[in-house]
Design an enzyme around this catalytic site. Sequence first.
Site, PDB file in Angstrom:
ATOM      1  CG  ASP A   1      87.602 -44.974 -20.718  1.00  0.00           C
ATOM      2  OD1 ASP A   1      87.329 -44.375 -21.772  1.00  0.00           O
ATOM      3  OD2 ASP A   1      88.693 -45.559 -20.520  1.00  0.00           O
TER       4      ASP A   1
ATOM      5  CE1 TYR B   1      93.290 -49.373 -20.448  1.00  0.00           C
ATOM      6  CE2 TYR B   1      90.988 -48.965 -19.923  1.00  0.00           C
ATOM      7  CZ  TYR B   1      92.200 -48.526 -20.422  1.00  0.00           C
ATOM      8  OH  TYR B   1      92.305 -47.241 -20.883  1.00  0.00           O
TER       9      TYR B   1
ATOM     10  CG  HIS C   1      94.199 -48.095 -26.142  1.00  0.00           C
ATOM     11  ND1 HIS C   1      93.756 -49.139 -25.359  1.00  0.00           N
ATOM     12  CD2 HIS C   1      94.633 -47.166 -25.276  1.00  0.00           C
ATOM     13  CE1 HIS C   1      93.918 -48.832 -24.088  1.00  0.00           C
ATOM     14  NE2 HIS C   1      94.445 -47.648 -24.004  1.00  0.00           N
TER      15      HIS C   1
ATOM     16  CB  ILE D   1      79.714 -37.805 -23.823  1.00  0.00           C
ATOM     17  CG1 ILE D   1      80.664 -38.700 -23.015  1.00  0.00           C
ATOM     18  CG2 ILE D   1      80.360 -36.437 -24.046  1.00  0.00           C
ATOM     19  CD1 ILE D   1      81.961 -39.051 -23.748  1.00  0.00           C
ATOM     20  N   PRO D   2      78.211 -38.104 -20.732  1.00  0.00           N
ATOM     21  CG  PRO D   2      77.208 -39.775 -19.447  1.00  0.00           C
ATOM     22  CD  PRO D   2      77.718 -39.491 -20.831  1.00  0.00           C
ATOM     23  CB  ALA D   3      81.163 -34.005 -17.913  1.00  0.00           C
ATOM     24  CG  LEU D   4      83.122 -37.711 -13.047  1.00  0.00           C
ATOM     25  CD1 LEU D   4      83.287 -36.635 -11.968  1.00  0.00           C
ATOM     26  CD2 LEU D   4      82.698 -39.011 -12.395  1.00  0.00           C
ATOM     27  N   GLY D   5      83.158 -39.990 -15.944  1.00  0.00           N
ATOM     28  CA  GLY D   5      82.951 -41.431 -16.108  1.00  0.00           C
ATOM     29  C   GLY D   5      83.858 -42.210 -15.182  1.00  0.00           C
ATOM     30  CG  LEU D   6      84.460 -46.572 -12.967  1.00  0.00           C
ATOM     31  CD1 LEU D   6      85.008 -45.970 -11.678  1.00  0.00           C
ATOM     32  CD2 LEU D   6      83.596 -47.794 -12.656  1.00  0.00           C
ATOM     33  N   GLY D   7      86.861 -44.754 -14.804  1.00  0.00           N
ATOM     34  CA  GLY D   7      87.993 -45.391 -15.472  1.00  0.00           C
ATOM     35  C   GLY D   7      88.155 -46.818 -14.970  1.00  0.00           C
TER      36      GLY D   7
ATOM     37  CE  LYS E   1      90.219 -45.880 -23.777  1.00  0.00           C
ATOM     38  NZ  LYS E   1      89.936 -46.574 -22.523  1.00  0.00           N
TER      39      LYS E   1
END
Length: 317
Positions: A43, A48, A110, A12-18, A77
């Site tokens: 993410d 949302y 969630h 899993i890429p450690a940095l994602g876009l929220g 989620k």
Amino acid sequence: MKFYELPGEQRIPALGLGTWKSAPGAVYAAVKEAIAIGYRHIDCAPAYQNEPEVGKAVAESLASGIMPRQDLWLTSKLWNNAHEPEQVQPALEKTLADLQVAYLDLYLIHWPVLFKSGVMFPRQSDDYLTLDAIPVSETWKALEACVGKGLVRNIGVCNFSIKKLDALCQKASIRPVMNQIELHPYLQQCAMLEYCRYNNILLTAYSPLGSSDRPAGMKKPDEPTLLDHSVIQGIATKHGATPGQVLLSWGLCRQTVVIPKSVNPDRLRQNLAAAELTLDLEDMTAIAALDRGYRFVDGSFFEGPGSPYTVKELWDE
Ligand code: A2P
């Protein structure tokens, strides 16, 4: 890009876009830009209320050949109104349709909170179900079935206390790979970090920058700000970085996934570049002293009129 290993040679890429709080309209451009500049982890959540726009950006990015589907990590989620076992797969399929993909990389429960079917955001006591109305182990079995059907590759939870996570692990055939929780220097959750390390569960840090764009109703008048703290600013100056990068780098140094939200092209770049910043022991020690157990997202919005939920029971604190 830094990755964390998962079972089955996945990473899993450690940095994602929220994408929480990213308005429809803004989120489409943000996701397209993010993928174009190198983000490989988005993410999402139906709560949302922007998954169709995220999906449009994902579909166009995949169609343009920037990367194959297997190089893009997509998390979504299960919302609080679809914990009934027979509702889980339809909820997941709705997200898959909105995101325009055949499978998710990670699907998370969630919240450990239940609403009646069809209730998006509760307004009255009737809209809630108590937590024991649908045992989480039953919802989890339905998630496991979705893994078996190839609709999602990994499953996990969000906002689970150690107590709730441990209870779930006792009953799970497929163990949760992730707990997504609020994590930043004011809420370091060291016991959770230790529990998850020991049990081989990853943590994702939401609100890593303090989520200052939360709706007014979710904010307290006297809440502290993270980005302005003198210790964070001092470390940023020392490294020629920005305060946001220091906060994200701190999360990465603790081996957690971080999912900063931005819809601004400059800050998207800045946040991605935080992976290049390494904090030293002096920095980490100074930040460790900032912990004050402070939640920006404290769950009090689930304590509405007639709600069976309390913040105390939510976090088991
Ligand atoms: P914007 O979307 O305009 O960039 P969190 O990830 O903790 O929820 O925080 C999101 C908030 O922080 C948003 O208001 C976002 O605004 C802002 N933000 C994102 N990246 C940065 C950054 N590098 N520095 C300062 N603020 C940021």
